[in-house]
Design an enzyme around this catalytic site. Structure first.
Site, short mmCIF file in Angstrom:
data_model
loop_
_atom_site.label_atom_id
_atom_site.label_comp_id
_atom_site.label_asym_id
_atom_site.label_seq_id
_atom_site.Cartn_x
_atom_site.Cartn_y
_atom_site.Cartn_z
N ASP A 1 0.83 -1.20 0.00
CA ASP A 1 0.00 0.00 0.00
C ASP A 1 0.87 1.25 0.00
O ASP A 1 2.02 1.22 -0.45
CB ASP A 1 -0.91 -0.05 1.24
CG ASP A 1 -2.27 0.57 0.99
OD1 ASP A 1 -2.31 1.81 0.82
OD2 ASP A 1 -3.28 -0.16 0.95
N HIS B 1 -3.30 5.51 3.87
CA HIS B 1 -4.23 4.46 3.44
C HIS B 1 -3.79 3.10 3.97
O HIS B 1 -4.59 2.29 4.44
CB HIS B 1 -4.29 4.48 1.91
CG HIS B 1 -5.34 3.61 1.31
ND1 HIS B 1 -5.07 2.33 0.88
CD2 HIS B 1 -6.65 3.82 1.05
CE1 HIS B 1 -6.18 1.80 0.37
NE2 HIS B 1 -7.16 2.67 0.47
N SER C 1 -11.22 -1.02 -0.84
CA SER C 1 -10.00 -1.03 -0.02
C SER C 1 -10.27 -1.53 1.39
O SER C 1 -9.39 -2.08 2.04
CB SER C 1 -9.44 0.39 0.11
OG SER C 1 -8.61 0.69 -0.94
#
Lengths: 846, 191
Positions: free
Chosen positions: A361, A410, A618
């Site tokens: 990520d 994230h 996600s």
């Protein structure tokens, strides 16, 4: 004895002659006046009168509502009756409506018969049309005794639903500017690489980009402007093209120990309808340490450990236990629309202990209070730490993938869903709260899939990873050979040859109607999950997202390449999103943006370490990664195919409404075409839907499946065929014709084999590929929409060269005739099919 | 009346592997020779089923016609340039580049008829992987890494190095079994 036999025989003889006599009388018409025999008294059949009625006379085109048409006859008669129906008016049968019967049959003594009528959608603007259904005068041997009564007809109106075909301008779309900024920095300077993409289908004219930096005073409040650069020229950008601009910020102008935000904004060009859009801006942030250097290493907060053991935010984690809680949103969800892991939560096992999970990520906050316990020392990797990389981050540490952007990492939010520690008195618990956690900030470097996805045995050692979580996507639908090779290597070689498991987010493009909107998008989505080539690799588990009421999350991309779905939620304001870890501290992380929800709740999140608005596929993917970790702890000898098989075999239909719960057929030209399919049960008994894959992951069912005797590695060897190709020789695809083209391909593969995945390759050209729908039908009759009509993924494109995966046929036999259907649903643009091909991954399932 | 068009093809056992390989190689060789022969002005390199033609402002001083009939040229606007290809009235273009900045290596794919940027990474298979560092030094590569499981190595070139020229050089090196340029991949983003 003999006498007895003779008597028996005589009895039969008499009976025989009686039967023959009756038959002869019947066949010669005895009893009728013209039989030539002796005159008899004849009773004429009782005439019947038929009337027609319905409960609803005002219909809407394509509304999917069925109405009943009733025909009543009087009097009741003891014979069969048939009543014919005729149709008048502007609405044409099988173009504007379809009806089950045009002749209604009555059994003896039956007085009412019913048929059903449905309107058909034709995507033509035609105004309201009339339809009169009239009982026909008897004119055949079966209807001769029927006369119309009163009422003898019903009049209906079919209101046009205004679903017009796409106009040329709509089909060509508009420009659509999207900005993504990447920062690299030295001791003195920040370099911003401003990537301006035109995701639209027409060229965007020249415009200007600007950069503004402000100090963050407190969450949600910005101070004075520190630096402003407002004259960055962005030249015209062609459709689906990119321009990269670069500018620098001087760190000498920024005070130490402060956090700053950077706003990058590109003026939307006139071709773009910018109203309400936010893609033309990007926000970044950074924190300076006491030396005036950008914070780039994780420094654990100096806090006392809590005395409590309970995770205070667990009650808001509806994906794990949905009790209808709102999770800081206005409304709650639906109880039990969750991962169904009550047994795991009750027994506290499995926990993912010993399973290595990598979050591939943007970064990972390895010192986060709720993650640190599970982070493997020295196991993570920072691709931006390499000083040989021209765009490295000053002072970054190779084993610390800290994300210097202060506006939210994230990767850290994804990691909490999988691996937040349980029963530590802090925040949340992960699905698998004892996994070994690794972070690879692959997205920050946009490079080196070999390193991040399992091809590297050092710096980082990604070969030791069991589960790769890939909560990212690309803008490219073009097949990528390196990706395919690496993931194929990972599934065949890692985990002692059992294969690593790749869990991939499907995409968030269901509502991304950048160019045009059509009603069909409400069913098929604006862009399909095939817009990301990684999703069409058969080695990954592609995951769709669900909301807290058990429906498809509003954004979750649909497509035949989905494997399963998992909870993720909506936006956390009106409806629940996912509560997860955030960069710790109030001035860093998504919580620093002061969204409604947990960010404003200082009692449950006193330090600003969590976030209640996380969503997207996600968020769905890490729920599945966590579940996979539980399965691998429970049975370490599962192969990657076993894991997929167990998830598919135990997934359940989500409880939320699927609207419509029927196939969608539309008249194109004068032929019906099917553009959307409801849940199907394939020939192997697996249920599948393009919105959900095989359904929602069910943890307790999956673990029970294992404990009930599933044998690891029992699916037989997996084989991959060569491509079987059909040359179509530039076959014209009929314009605006629901019949489209159909071609067949016979696959003569070994008996006793089962499909595990199938890829379709289509090649051709078309003046506007969005016109096309592509469907594949298996020898067993299972149908799968691989490319939905008006798919924005293809907007502005004219060359078709696409590999599409379908999981719909899982478990079926691949042997026999496969049928490809391509329909052009819009008028005006034409094209041809050059060739198509199939290849099959198959095993021998017990 | 339906206008469906149906044809049927039946496939039994595929061709033997050696025959397939031979046919593929022959076809690729003929295709490559044809392309190379008609577009001599541009450096070219075979890559995954097509030939990549290196385009640059210097190489396209005048338009060049490829073997498949695409006309490659340069468009200019102030200090910006972009490359365009016209084939059977269909135009494909690269992005705009500022001539005041370094322009990354750009190629035109003869099969997909699209422009691509090349990555600064080169994939190589070495006869003796332990000699990777030596080769990297000889090329003045930024760095190099061997992936034993995958069976290949990656060389990171300097931004000002020409990947096509470097790969051509490596392909004539007996220490190298295989060398390939890499297309720059599309942007990846969190979902």
């Amino acid at each position: 004895m003999n006498f007895g036999l003779n008597r028996f025989f005589l009895g039969y003889l008499v009976a025989f002659f009686v039967v023959v006599g009756v038959l002869l009388l019947f066949l010669t018409g005895c009893g009728s006046s013209d039989s030539g025999g002796r005159p008899t008294v004849v009773t004429p059949p009782t005439p019947v009168t038929a009337t027609i009625s319905t409960a609803s006379t005002e219909l809407v085109e394509g509304s999917l509502d069925e109405i009943e048409i009733w025909v009543d006859i009087t009097p009741q008669v003891n014979r069969r009756i048939s009543v014919g129906l005729g149709f008048e008016g502007g609405a044409a049968r099988n173009i504007d409506f379809e009806i089950d019967d045009t002749v209604l049959s009555f059994n003896p003594n039956q007085t009412r018969a019913t048929t059903r009528l449905r309107t058909l959608d034709d995507w033509i603007a035609e105004g309201t049309e009339s339809l009169t259904i009239r009982i026909q005068e008897g004119n055949s041997s079966t209807t001769a005794q029927t006369t119309p009564g009163t009422p003898s007809s019903v009049s209906l109106s079919i209101e046009d639903n205004a679903d017009a075909p796409l106009t040329e301008i709509e089909k060509r779309g508009r420009a659509e500017i999207y900005v993504s900024t990447v920062a690299s920095f030295t001791r003195e300077m920040v370099t911003l690489e401003i990537r301006v993409l035109n995701l639209g289908a027409i060229s965007a004219s020249q415009t200007i980009a600007s950069v503004t930096t402000n100090r963050l005073v407190q969450p949600g409040e910005l101070g004075h402007v520190v630096e402003q650069i407002s004259d960055i020229t962005i030249p015209p950008i062609d459709a689906r093209s990119i321009f990269v601009a670069e500018t620098n910020l001087d760190l000498q102008r920024y005070a130490p120990n402060e956090t700053y935000w950077i706003l990058v904004r590109v003026d939307p060009p006139p071709e773009e309808d910018s109203e309400g859009r936010f893609r033309n801006r990007d926000l970044l942030g950074f924190t300076l340490n006491q030396n005036g250097e950008i914070l780039v290493r994780c420094e654990p907060p100096d806090r006392a450990r809590p005395n409590e053991s309970e995770d205070p935010l667990f009650g808001h984690q509806w994906p794990l236990r949905n009790e209808g809680q709102s999770a800081f949103a206005a409304a709650g969800g639906t109880p039990e629309e969750d991962l169904r892991m009550s047994d795991v939560l009750a027994t506290g096992t499995p926990t993912g202990d010993g399973v290595n999970v990598a979050v591939v990520d943007t970064g990972l906050e390895i010192c986060h209070p709720d993650l640190a316990e599970n982070v493997v020392d020295g196991g993570s990797f920072n691709f931006k730490a390499n000083p040989e990389n021209g765009k490295a981050w000053h002072n970054a540490d190779f084993v610390d993938p800290y994300f210097p952007d202060s506006r939210g990492d994230h990767g850290t939010t994804v990691a909490g869903i999988i691996a937040a520690d349980a029963d530590n008195g802090l925040g949340i618990r992960g699905v698998a709260p004892a996994v070994n956690l690794f972070g690879f900030n692959f997205l920050s470097e946009q490079c080196c899939e070999e390193d991040a996805l399992g091809g590297s045995n050092a710096s980082p050692n990604s070969e030791q990873i069991d589960v790769f979580n890939m909560s990212y996507g690309t803008f490219g639908s073009q097949y990528n050979e390196p990706d395919n090779n690496i993931v194929r290597y990972g599934t065949s070689q890692l985990r002692r040859g059992l294969g690593a498991i790749y869990v991939k987010a499907a995409g968030n493009a269901f509502r991304s109607c950048l160019h045009f909107e059509h009603q069909v998008h409400a069913l098929t989505g604006c862009s399909s999950s095939h817009g990301d080539s990684l999703n069409d690799l058969p080695y990954a588990i592609v995951v769709g997202a669900l909301n807290a009421t058990g429906g498809r999350a509003s954004y979750s991309s649909a497509g035949s390449n989905l494997w399963v779905s998992a909870p993720a939620g909506e936006y956390g304001v009106s409806d629940p999103a996912t509560v997860t870890t955030d960069q710790y501290g109030r001035e860093r992380g998504y919580s620093s943006r002061n969204f409604p929800g947990l960010a404003r709740n200082t009692s449950l999140d006193p330090f600003g370490d969590y976030y209640s608005n996380f969503n997207g596929t996600s968020a769905a993917a890490p729920h599945v990664s966590g579940v996979v970790a539980l399965l691998l702890e429970e049975e370490p000898n599962l192969t990657w195919r076993d894991v997929k098989h167990i998830l598919a075999s135990t997934a359940r239909r989500p409880g939320g409404l699927v609207n419509p719960s029927t196939d969608i057929r539309v008249v194109i030209g004068r032929e019906l075409a099917t553009f959307y399919r409801d849940w199907i049960t394939n020939a192997a008994g697996f249920e599948f839907h393009n919105h959900f894959g095989f359904g929602v992951v069910d943890v307790d069912a999956a673990i029970s499946f294992l404990r009930d005797g599933f044998m690891p590695d029992s699916l037989g060897d997996q084989s991959l065929t060569d491509w079987f190709t059909v040359s179509s020789d530039g076959l014209q695809i009929p314009d605006h014709d629901g019949a489209g083209i159909e071609q067949q391909l016979n696959l003569d593969l070994p008996t006793g084999t089962n499909i595990e995945a199938i890829q379709l390759h289509v090649a051709g050209s078309h003046e506007n590929l969005v016109d096309l729908s592509i469907e594949l039908e298996s020898p067993s009759g299972t149908q799968s929409v691989l490319n939905p009509v008006f798919n924005e993924t293809l907007a502005g494109q004219q060359t078709l060269d696409w590999r599409l995966l379908s999981n719909t046929f899982y478990g079926e036999s691949p042997r026999g005739d496969w049928t490809l259907r391509i329909v052009d649903a819009a008028e005006g643009d034409v094209g041809t099919l050059s060739s198509w091909a199939l290849r099959v991954w198959y095993g021998t399932h017990p | 009346m339906s206008r469906k068009q149906a044809s049927q093809a039946s496939f039994k056992a595929p061709l033997p592997h050696q025959v397939r390989v031979w046919l593929c190689c022959a076809a690729l060789g003929i295709f490559s020779l044809q392309t190379f022969g008609q577009a001599r002005a541009l450096d070219s390199i075979p890559h995954v089923g097509q030939t990549l033609l290196a385009v640059s402002e210097a190489a396209l001083v005048a338009p060049v016609t490829t073997a498949s009939g695409a006309v490659l040229s340069v468009e200019r606007r102030g200090d910006l340039i972009r490359f365009s290809a016209t084939h059977e009235e269909v135009i494909s273009r690269s992005q705009w580049y500022q001539t005041t900045r370094r322009i990354p290596p750009v190629v035109f794919g003869t099969a997909d008829r699209k422009f691509h940027e090349l990555d600064n990474r080169i994939l190589v298979k070495l006869v003796h992987p332990e000699r990777l560092e030596t080769i990297a030094e000889e090329l003045s590569a930024v760095r190099a890494k061997h992936y034993p499981g995958l069976g290949y190595s990656v060389l990171w070139l300097r931004r000002d190095q020409d990947p096509i020229g470097t790969v051509e050089l490596l392909r004539s090196d007996q220490r190298i079994q295989k060398a390939e340029v890499q297309l720059k991949r599309p942007l990846m983003f969190p979902l």
